[in-house]
Design a protein around this motif. Structure first.
Motif, PDB file in Angstrom:
ATOM      1  N   VAL A   1     -21.871 -13.523 -43.581  1.00 45.53           N
ATOM      2  CA  VAL A   1     -20.798 -12.551 -43.358  1.00 45.53           C
ATOM      3  C   VAL A   1     -19.550 -13.017 -44.095  1.00 45.53           C
ATOM      4  O   VAL A   1     -19.090 -14.146 -43.889  1.00 45.53           O
ATOM      5  CB  VAL A   1     -20.470 -12.394 -41.848  1.00 45.53           C
TER       6      VAL A   1
ATOM      7  N   LYS B   1     -13.887 -11.199 -38.715  1.00 43.95           N
ATOM      8  CA  LYS B   1     -15.224 -11.749 -38.983  1.00 43.95           C
ATOM      9  C   LYS B   1     -15.578 -12.944 -38.104  1.00 43.95           C
ATOM     10  O   LYS B   1     -16.733 -13.084 -37.727  1.00 43.95           O
ATOM     11  CB  LYS B   1     -15.418 -12.067 -40.465  1.00 43.95           C
TER      12      LYS B   1
ATOM     13  N   THR C   1     -21.956 -14.651 -48.843  1.00 49.45           N
ATOM     14  CA  THR C   1     -22.926 -13.674 -49.370  1.00 49.45           C
ATOM     15  C   THR C   1     -23.177 -13.871 -50.865  1.00 49.45           C
ATOM     16  O   THR C   1     -24.197 -13.416 -51.380  1.00 49.45           O
ATOM     17  CB  THR C   1     -22.438 -12.219 -49.160  1.00 49.45           C
TER      18      THR C   1
ATOM     19  N   VAL D   1     -29.725 -11.164 -44.329  1.00 51.25           N
ATOM     20  CA  VAL D   1     -28.719 -10.146 -44.003  1.00 51.25           C
ATOM     21  C   VAL D   1     -27.403 -10.587 -44.629  1.00 51.25           C
ATOM     22  O   VAL D   1     -26.949 -11.710 -44.397  1.00 51.25           O
ATOM     23  CB  VAL D   1     -28.553  -9.995 -42.466  1.00 51.25           C
TER      24      VAL D   1
ATOM     25  N   VAL E   1     -23.420  -9.278 -45.264  1.00 50.20           N
ATOM     26  CA  VAL E   1     -22.473  -8.261 -44.809  1.00 50.20           C
ATOM     27  C   VAL E   1     -21.062  -8.601 -45.271  1.00 50.20           C
ATOM     28  O   VAL E   1     -20.635  -9.757 -45.182  1.00 50.20           O
ATOM     29  CB  VAL E   1     -22.482  -8.185 -43.258  1.00 50.20           C
TER      30      VAL E   1
ATOM     31  N   LEU F   1     -17.446  -7.687 -44.091  1.00 56.23           N
ATOM     32  CA  LEU F   1     -16.729  -7.038 -42.998  1.00 56.23           C
ATOM     33  C   LEU F   1     -15.305  -6.732 -43.460  1.00 56.23           C
ATOM     34  O   LEU F   1     -14.565  -7.648 -43.845  1.00 56.23           O
ATOM     35  CB  LEU F   1     -16.722  -7.968 -41.783  1.00 56.23           C
TER      36      LEU F   1
ATOM     37  N   THR G   1     -24.047  -5.288 -47.660  1.00 55.96           N
ATOM     38  CA  THR G   1     -23.683  -4.081 -46.913  1.00 55.96           C
ATOM     39  C   THR G   1     -22.249  -4.186 -46.411  1.00 55.96           C
ATOM     40  O   THR G   1     -21.865  -5.208 -45.832  1.00 55.96           O
ATOM     41  CB  THR G   1     -24.611  -3.920 -45.679  1.00 55.96           C
TER      42      THR G   1
ATOM     43  N   LEU H   1     -19.444  -3.376 -43.824  1.00 50.86           N
ATOM     44  CA  LEU H   1     -19.235  -2.920 -42.446  1.00 50.86           C
ATOM     45  C   LEU H   1     -17.721  -2.765 -42.272  1.00 50.86           C
ATOM     46  O   LEU H   1     -16.996  -3.755 -42.215  1.00 50.86           O
ATOM     47  CB  LEU H   1     -19.828  -3.946 -41.466  1.00 50.86           C
TER      48      LEU H   1
ATOM     49  N   LEU I   1     -23.228  -5.195 -36.171  1.00 48.83           N
ATOM     50  CA  LEU I   1     -23.771  -6.380 -36.847  1.00 48.83           C
ATOM     51  C   LEU I   1     -25.106  -6.797 -36.220  1.00 48.83           C
ATOM     52  O   LEU I   1     -26.082  -7.080 -36.925  1.00 48.83           O
ATOM     53  CB  LEU I   1     -22.746  -7.530 -36.798  1.00 48.83           C
TER      54      LEU I   1
ATOM     55  N   MET J   1     -27.795  -4.527 -37.366  1.00 49.79           N
ATOM     56  CA  MET J   1     -28.181  -4.781 -38.767  1.00 49.79           C
ATOM     57  C   MET J   1     -29.132  -5.975 -38.848  1.00 49.79           C
ATOM     58  O   MET J   1     -30.108  -5.958 -39.601  1.00 49.79           O
ATOM     59  CB  MET J   1     -26.936  -5.057 -39.616  1.00 49.79           C
TER      60      MET J   1
END
Ligand code: DC
Length: 231
Positions: A13, A21, A144, A153, A155, A157, A204, A206, A220, A223
């Motif tokens: 994240v 976050k 990420t 995953v 994300v 944020l 992705t 969010l 979250l 996801m």
């Protein structure tokens, strides 16, 4: 649940300050029974240590030399907030204005980032031997993209500038006007090092601008559940 080569589910994240976050990632990790790693607190702890040792943070070589003696202990348990450097409990000190003002200076040193990133990757792979959990949520600015681009995953944020500044002000107990200049300045400095405002490919977004804290955590968590049950 699908896992990476280490057998663990990796969740990355990223986001700017005030995006929520840290609290969102911690709470999602609690719900999922995952480890939680706040990489920002590692940068903050190093800034604390450098201040404590009287190191000039603009001297990259001096900061890098300090890493040899930097004994960071970060709990991966999402219910444990304590951070230690050696025997010193720095949990409160690393949130103070002194450290916040200094941390960007250590975070921009490439050698520091490489050293910390290696530590983060080991923690992500191995977790806590005494208390193994099935996955880990790691949050920061470059998780990420640089630290774990292979995470199952990924994300970003985000939230509008207004909402981020209001959240930071609430957190710090300050008027929004006092906080907005500081938040904007720190984001600008940090953005020179890594781009955490735009999602990389496969990441992705969010956007929590219109969501409550609980709704953001739920988004979250779902996801993670969706990504890990569908493979
Ligand atoms: O998320 P935070 O405010 O606790 O982060 C503290 C500082 O560390 C901030 O200036 C950005 C930096 N940081 C970074 O450069 N890379 C990370 N992965 C995490 C934090």
């Amino acid at each position: 649940m699908s896992t990476d080569a280490s057998g663990r589910v990796l969740v990355a994240v990223d986001g700017p300050s005030g995006s929520g976050k840290s609290s969102v990632s911690r709470s999602a990790a609690q719900q999922l029974g995952f480890d939680y790693l706040d990489t920002g607190s590692a940068y903050r702890s190093l800034a604390w240590f450098a201040l404590e040792q009287g190191i000039d943070m603009h001297e990259a070589g001096d900061v890098i030399d300090l890493l040899e003696d930097f004994e960071l202990r970060l709990a991966l348990d999402p219910f444990d907030r304590e951070v230690f450097v050696g025997e010193a409990n720095v949990t409160e000190a690393i949130r103070g204005t002194r450290v916040s003002a200094a941390v960007s200076s250590v975070a921009r040193i490439a050698g520091v980032r490489e050293w910390l990133n290696d530590r983060f990757r080991l923690l992500m792979t191995h977790g806590d031997h005494d208390n193994p959990r099935p996955g880990i949520i790691t949050e920061g600015r470059d998780i990420t993209t640089i630290v774990a681009p292979h995470a199952q995953v990924r994300v970003l944020l985000t939230a509008s500038d207004e909402v981020r500044q209001a959240r930071r002000a609430l957190e710090l107990g300050e008027a929004r006007d006092n906080v907005s200049a500081i938040v904007t300045e720190r984001d600008a400095q940090d953005m020179r090092v890594v781009d955490f405002m735009n999602a990389a490919e496969g990441v992705t977004v969010l956007d929590s601008t219109e969501l409550s804290f609980e709704e953001t955590v739920a988004a979250l968590v779902s996801m993670v559940r969706a990504a890990t049950s569908s493979r």
